[in-house]
Design a protein around this motif. Sequence first.
Motif, PDB file in Angstrom:
ATOM      1  N   PHE A 194      40.122  46.264  31.805  1.00 46.28           N
ATOM      2  CA  PHE A 194      39.092  46.166  30.771  1.00 46.28           C
ATOM      3  C   PHE A 194      39.091  47.348  29.805  1.00 46.28           C
ATOM      4  O   PHE A 194      38.462  47.279  28.752  1.00 46.28           O
ATOM      5  CB  PHE A 194      37.706  46.040  31.425  1.00 46.28           C
ATOM      6  N   GLU A 195      39.785  48.414  30.184  1.00 40.77           N
ATOM      7  CA  GLU A 195      39.736  49.633  29.373  1.00 40.77           C
ATOM      8  C   GLU A 195      40.449  49.441  28.034  1.00 40.77           C
ATOM      9  O   GLU A 195      41.548  48.907  27.964  1.00 40.77           O
ATOM     10  CB  GLU A 195      40.369  50.788  30.146  1.00 40.77           C
ATOM     11  N   ASN A 249      32.528  41.988  31.186  1.00 43.35           N
ATOM     12  CA  ASN A 249      32.461  41.296  32.470  1.00 43.35           C
ATOM     13  C   ASN A 249      31.028  40.866  32.763  1.00 43.35           C
ATOM     14  O   ASN A 249      30.131  41.699  32.845  1.00 43.35           O
ATOM     15  CB  ASN A 249      32.975  42.224  33.587  1.00 43.35           C
ATOM     16  N   GLU A 277      33.310  39.400  38.872  1.00 38.73           N
ATOM     17  CA  GLU A 277      32.604  40.675  38.993  1.00 38.73           C
ATOM     18  C   GLU A 277      33.481  41.724  39.680  1.00 38.73           C
ATOM     19  O   GLU A 277      33.529  42.886  39.263  1.00 38.73           O
ATOM     20  CB  GLU A 277      31.313  40.492  39.790  1.00 38.73           C
ATOM     21  N   TRP A 313      36.581  42.104  39.618  1.00 32.22           N
ATOM     22  CA  TRP A 313      37.709  42.549  38.794  1.00 32.22           C
ATOM     23  C   TRP A 313      37.468  43.973  38.287  1.00 32.22           C
ATOM     24  O   TRP A 313      38.381  44.810  38.253  1.00 32.22           O
ATOM     25  CB  TRP A 313      37.883  41.580  37.627  1.00 32.22           C
ATOM     26  N   SER A 314      36.237  44.261  37.885  1.00 32.16           N
ATOM     27  CA  SER A 314      35.906  45.593  37.351  1.00 32.16           C
ATOM     28  C   SER A 314      35.951  46.668  38.427  1.00 32.16           C
ATOM     29  O   SER A 314      36.099  47.856  38.114  1.00 32.16           O
ATOM     30  CB  SER A 314      34.512  45.564  36.714  1.00 32.16           C
ATOM     31  N   ASN A 315      35.822  46.259  39.686  1.00 33.67           N
ATOM     32  CA  ASN A 315      35.883  47.234  40.787  1.00 33.67           C
ATOM     33  C   ASN A 315      37.313  47.481  41.252  1.00 33.67           C
ATOM     34  O   ASN A 315      37.711  48.625  41.478  1.00 33.67           O
ATOM     35  CB  ASN A 315      35.038  46.742  41.960  1.00 33.67           C
ATOM     36  N   PRO A 366      39.727  48.136  37.265  1.00 31.61           N
ATOM     37  CA  PRO A 366      38.954  48.456  36.055  1.00 31.61           C
ATOM     38  C   PRO A 366      39.829  48.737  34.842  1.00 31.61           C
ATOM     39  O   PRO A 366      39.382  48.576  33.705  1.00 31.61           O
ATOM     40  CB  PRO A 366      38.151  49.698  36.468  1.00 31.61           C
TER      41      PRO A 366
END
Length: 230
Positions: free
Chosen positions: A68-69, A75, A58, A60-62, A65
Motif C-alpha cells: 500500500f505504500e 484498505n 484487512e 493485507w495491511s498487517n 504493508p
Amino acid sequence: MKKRKLFLILFLLSMLSTDFAFAQDWAQLSKYKAENAKLKAPVPGEQRVVFMGNSITEGWSNHNPEFFEGKPYINRGISGQTTPQMLVRFRPDVIDLKPAVVVILAGTNDIAGNTGPMTLEEIMGNIVSMAELAKANGIKVVLSSVLPAYDYKWSPGKDPVTKIATLNGMLKSYAAKNNLVYLDYYSAMADDRKGMQEKYTYDGVHPNKDGYLVMGPMADAAIAKALAQE
C-alpha cells in the motif's frame, strides 16, 4: 468456589457486552468512521482505489504493508464480515471516499455462515448490489475471486471447496457480461485438492506474506485494466 462463580459472572457479562456492541453496530460502521472523516477528497489526477473486504483484505495491511505504500490505495477490510455487512457500509467506506476503482473481495465468510445461513444466490446478489452502486457513482469495479479454502476451522463441514468454485464461476460470468474486471486469485493459489497452497497461508484460509506477494501484482494489474476501461 466463590472465585469461580465470580469469574463466570464476569465472563458472561463481557460476552453480553460484546454481543450488545455488535448488535448496536452490526455492520461496524464505526470502525473507519474517524479515518473516513479525516480523508480529504482525491486531488486532481489521483486514481484512488478502495479495497473492500473481510479479514483477508484487512490482514493485507498487517502482513504486507509495503503493498500500500506510495499508492493511492485505501484498505477498508473488516475481519469476519459477510456481504450483507459490506453492503450496508458500502456508501461510507467506498462511495463517499470517491475512488476511481473499488476492489471487492467477499463471500468466504458467507459460505462459513458467519452471520447465518446464506445461499450462493444471496451472496452473489449482495456482491452485484455493491457493483451496481459503484457503477452508478462512476466507480470502476474489480470483482475478486474468493480465495481457495478446503475447510473452515471455526465453522467446519460447510463444503467450501464446491461452493467457492461455484461462486467464482458466478462472479466470473457476471463480470464478463457487465464489462467488469475479474481478478482470479483462486487459480494462482489453489492446490490439488482445491484448498489454498500451504506456502501461501498460515491457517488454510488467510494468506501469509508470501500469499499477499502473489496477490499484489495481480491486484495492480487488475486495477490498471479497470482504469483503462472506457
